[in-house]
Motif scaffolding. Sequence first.
Motif, short mmCIF file in Angstrom:
data_model
loop_
_atom_site.label_atom_id
_atom_site.label_comp_id
_atom_site.label_asym_id
_atom_site.label_seq_id
_atom_site.Cartn_x
_atom_site.Cartn_y
_atom_site.Cartn_z
N ALA A 105 0.77 -1.37 -0.09
CA ALA A 105 0.15 0.13 0.21
C ALA A 105 0.92 1.36 -0.13
CB ALA A 105 -1.02 0.33 1.23
N ARG A 106 2.38 1.09 1.04
CA ARG A 106 2.90 2.63 0.67
C ARG A 106 3.40 2.48 -1.09
NH1 ARG A 106 5.03 -0.22 5.40
NH2 ARG A 106 6.38 -0.62 4.32
N LYS A 107 3.96 1.91 -1.33
CA LYS A 107 4.62 1.18 -2.54
C LYS A 107 3.50 1.96 -3.29
CE LYS A 107 7.29 -1.71 -4.33
NZ LYS A 107 8.08 -2.32 -4.86
N PHE A 108 2.37 1.80 -3.37
CA PHE A 108 1.43 2.14 -4.59
C PHE A 108 0.92 3.94 -3.99
CE2 PHE A 108 -3.26 2.94 -4.82
CZ PHE A 108 -3.83 2.71 -6.91
N LEU A 109 0.78 4.63 -3.05
CA LEU A 109 0.88 5.36 -3.11
C LEU A 109 1.57 6.57 -2.56
CD1 LEU A 109 -2.16 4.95 0.37
CD2 LEU A 109 -3.07 5.42 -1.68
N ALA A 110 2.31 6.37 -2.21
CA ALA A 110 3.78 7.36 -1.72
C ALA A 110 5.20 6.84 -3.37
CB ALA A 110 3.94 7.01 -0.31
N GLY A 111 4.76 6.13 -3.39
CA GLY A 111 5.86 5.42 -4.69
C GLY A 111 7.38 4.97 -4.51
N ASN A 112 8.15 5.07 -5.58
CA ASN A 112 9.31 4.25 -4.67
C ASN A 112 10.60 5.73 -5.07
OD1 ASN A 112 8.87 1.69 -4.18
ND2 ASN A 112 9.04 1.21 -5.53
N PRO A 113 11.09 5.66 -4.76
CA PRO A 113 12.48 6.58 -5.32
C PRO A 113 12.97 5.97 -6.51
CG PRO A 113 13.70 4.74 -3.50
CD PRO A 113 12.21 4.72 -3.02
#
Length: 255
Positions: A105-113
């Motif tokens: 969920a974090r990756k989906f909402l915030a994205g990755n560097p």
Amino acid sequence: MMANCFFHKLNKKMSMEAIMSEHYEVIIRSISAFIILLLGSRLLGKQTISQMNNFNFIAAISIGAITANLCFNTRVKIPDLILAYVIFILTVYIISYVSLKSRKARKFLAGNPTVVVQNGKILENNMKKMHYTIDYLNQQLREKDVFNINEVLFALLEPNGTISVVKKPQFRPVTIQDLHLKYTKEGMLPIELIMDGKFVDKNIIENGLTYSWLESEIQNRGLKISDIVYAVLLSEKELYIDCYNDYIHSPIDAE
């Protein structure tokens, strides 16, 4: 004629009362908006008001729009706007909680560097995907005190739009550990003891300090409590004191 004059004055008075009533409503709405915005920000925590990723940006913009409508849009009822605000805050809170528990969920909402520089080489394909220009890359590198891109081992574009830089080993600052020098460990943060001429009682009590010790230190410097604007116990156990009168003959007064 007199009747027309009377009705004209009456209409004028009623219109003035209507204007004043609307002003009072805007005042009440603005105070209410401030209170619920403060409560909402306290609930959501510091992350939403820090440098924002996509999710935080959307949340902040939406909350701001609802709050602005509460202040000025008198055509919409206050309870309806407050209900919309509460629903939105709860939605953001629930999504934040889910993100806290789920890495996906974090990756989906915030994205990755995204890596934009590797071993001094610009990764053009990654730059294009992020719509990131070389001019902006150079600007952000300069803000990290990097003026020669060949010094960069890795540069990552973070989800909140900032850049993180890892320099090549030969360009990194020298540390005490590198020089194998002895150093004293710092086991505490600086402790504020006096602010605006008053004791910070909580900090004094919680850190096992005494008023008599502090007053003695102040008297040894020929000062009174009322002379001091700020006093802090530094991590080296040194007491820093700043007075209202700094005794600087030519203070710099420039912005």
